[in-house]
Design a protein around this motif. Structure first.
Motif, PDB file in Angstrom:
ATOM      1  N   UNK A 179     -18.905   8.102  -3.696  1.00 20.45           N
ATOM      2  CA  UNK A 179     -18.137   8.099  -4.933  1.00 20.45           C
ATOM      3  C   UNK A 179     -17.096   6.992  -4.868  1.00 20.45           C
ATOM      4  N   UNK A 180     -16.185   6.986  -5.812  1.00 14.94           N
ATOM      5  CA  UNK A 180     -15.161   5.937  -5.815  1.00 14.94           C
ATOM      6  C   UNK A 180     -14.287   6.000  -4.564  1.00 14.94           C
ATOM      7  N   UNK A 181     -13.782   7.192  -4.241  1.00  9.91           N
ATOM      8  CA  UNK A 181     -12.915   7.363  -3.075  1.00  9.91           C
ATOM      9  C   UNK A 181     -13.341   8.561  -2.225  1.00  9.91           C
ATOM     10  N   UNK A 234     -20.525  10.732  -8.236  1.00 17.87           N
ATOM     11  CA  UNK A 234     -20.101   9.807  -9.272  1.00 17.87           C
ATOM     12  C   UNK A 234     -18.722   9.291  -8.909  1.00 17.87           C
ATOM     13  N   UNK A 235     -18.081   8.684  -9.841  1.00 19.62           N
ATOM     14  CA  UNK A 235     -16.772   8.127  -9.571  1.00 19.62           C
ATOM     15  C   UNK A 235     -15.785   9.181  -9.068  1.00 19.62           C
ATOM     16  N   UNK A 236     -15.686  10.310  -9.764  1.00 19.47           N
ATOM     17  CA  UNK A 236     -14.723  11.341  -9.397  1.00 19.47           C
ATOM     18  C   UNK A 236     -15.362  12.716  -9.259  1.00 19.47           C
ATOM     19  N   UNK A 237     -16.647  12.772  -9.096  1.00 13.37           N
ATOM     20  CA  UNK A 237     -17.329  14.060  -8.990  1.00 13.37           C
ATOM     21  C   UNK A 237     -18.455  14.002  -7.970  1.00 13.37           C
ATOM     22  N   UNK A 238     -18.921  15.189  -7.578  1.00 11.58           N
ATOM     23  CA  UNK A 238     -20.029  15.284  -6.610  1.00 11.58           C
ATOM     24  C   UNK A 238     -21.034  16.289  -7.128  1.00 11.58           C
ATOM     25  N   UNK A 259      -2.867  15.702  -4.352  1.00  8.53           N
ATOM     26  CA  UNK A 259      -3.894  14.825  -3.815  1.00  8.53           C
ATOM     27  C   UNK A 259      -3.803  14.833  -2.291  1.00  8.53           C
ATOM     28  N   UNK A 260      -4.844  14.398  -1.620  1.00  5.02           N
ATOM     29  CA  UNK A 260      -4.827  14.310  -0.159  1.00  5.02           C
ATOM     30  C   UNK A 260      -5.964  13.425   0.311  1.00  5.02           C
ATOM     31  N   UNK A 261      -5.717  12.720   1.422  1.00  2.87           N
ATOM     32  CA  UNK A 261      -6.760  11.959   2.105  1.00  2.87           C
ATOM     33  C   UNK A 261      -7.331  12.873   3.184  1.00  2.87           C
ATOM     34  N   UNK A 262      -8.607  13.198   3.074  1.00  2.56           N
ATOM     35  CA  UNK A 262      -9.283  14.082   4.026  1.00  2.56           C
ATOM     36  C   UNK A 262     -10.312  13.249   4.784  1.00  2.56           C
ATOM     37  N   UNK A 263      -9.874  12.665   5.887  1.00  4.81           N
ATOM     38  CA  UNK A 263     -10.743  11.751   6.637  1.00  4.81           C
ATOM     39  C   UNK A 263     -11.715  12.475   7.562  1.00  4.81           C
ATOM     40  N   UNK A 264     -11.495  13.761   7.806  1.00  8.17           N
ATOM     41  CA  UNK A 264     -12.386  14.519   8.682  1.00  8.17           C
ATOM     42  C   UNK A 264     -13.430  15.227   7.814  1.00  8.17           C
ATOM     43  N   UNK A 265     -14.707  14.862   7.952  1.00 12.82           N
ATOM     44  CA  UNK A 265     -15.732  15.522   7.143  1.00 12.82           C
ATOM     45  C   UNK A 265     -15.764  17.026   7.418  1.00 12.82           C
ATOM     46  N   UNK A 283      -8.564  14.937  -4.716  1.00 10.37           N
ATOM     47  CA  UNK A 283      -8.168  15.235  -6.095  1.00 10.37           C
ATOM     48  C   UNK A 283      -9.351  15.647  -6.963  1.00 10.37           C
ATOM     49  N   UNK A 284      -9.074  16.487  -7.933  1.00 14.16           N
ATOM     50  CA  UNK A 284     -10.041  16.940  -8.938  1.00 14.16           C
ATOM     51  C   UNK A 284     -11.175  17.777  -8.357  1.00 14.16           C
TER      52      UNK A 284
END
Length: 133
Positions: free
Chosen positions: A68-70, A129-133, A104-110, A88-89
């Motif tokens: 996705x985007x991020x 997608x850009x902001x969805x899965x 919001x949060x950065x979750x770098x650990x899968x 986010x979202x």
């Protein structure tokens, strides 16, 4: 490819980051990583410019990735879905109690995505997608 990672057998690309899966069960990633979407800690500047083995995804039987985007969503040979990146979202499918900073949060650990139901859900593909899965 990084030395010792093996030969690529599949490549997955998004707008800002990409991955390859190798014949040695390694996941290699490169590109934007400002929210941990590569499954790595966020580096200064937020980018990984050279293909890098992703230890948090390698050796887990990852067969498919969607960028996705991020954020990133992965499927393993055992049918597990993993997600990492920007939370986010609800795009990561994480529980409502996931700690967020200013929403919001950065979750770098899968982490494994849990699906509702009786436990008999079979996942065969992932998409982002850009902001969805």
């Amino acid at each position: 490819m990084p030395r010792g990672a093996g030969n690529p057998v599949a490549v997955f690309a998004g707008g800002w980051h990409s991955f390859a899966i190798t014949d040695k069960d390694k996941v290699v990633g490169w590109g934007l990583n400002n929210w941990g979407q590569l499954g790595l800690s966020v580096p200064p500047g937020g980018c990984v410019f050279t293909p890098t083995v992703i230890p948090s995804l390698s050796g887990r039987g990852v067969t498919q990735l969607a960028c996705g985007e991020h954020h990133t969503v992965c499927l393993t040979s055992g049918g597990a879905v993993l997600s990492c990146g920007r939370a986010a979202y609800g795009r990561l499918g994480r529980p409502a109690g996931t700690p967020l900073e200013m929403g919001d949060a950065a979750c770098a650990i899968p982490a494994v995505v849990d699906f509702p139901g009786d436990g008999n859900t079979v996942i065969v593909s992932v998409a982002a997608g850009m902001k969805e899965s």
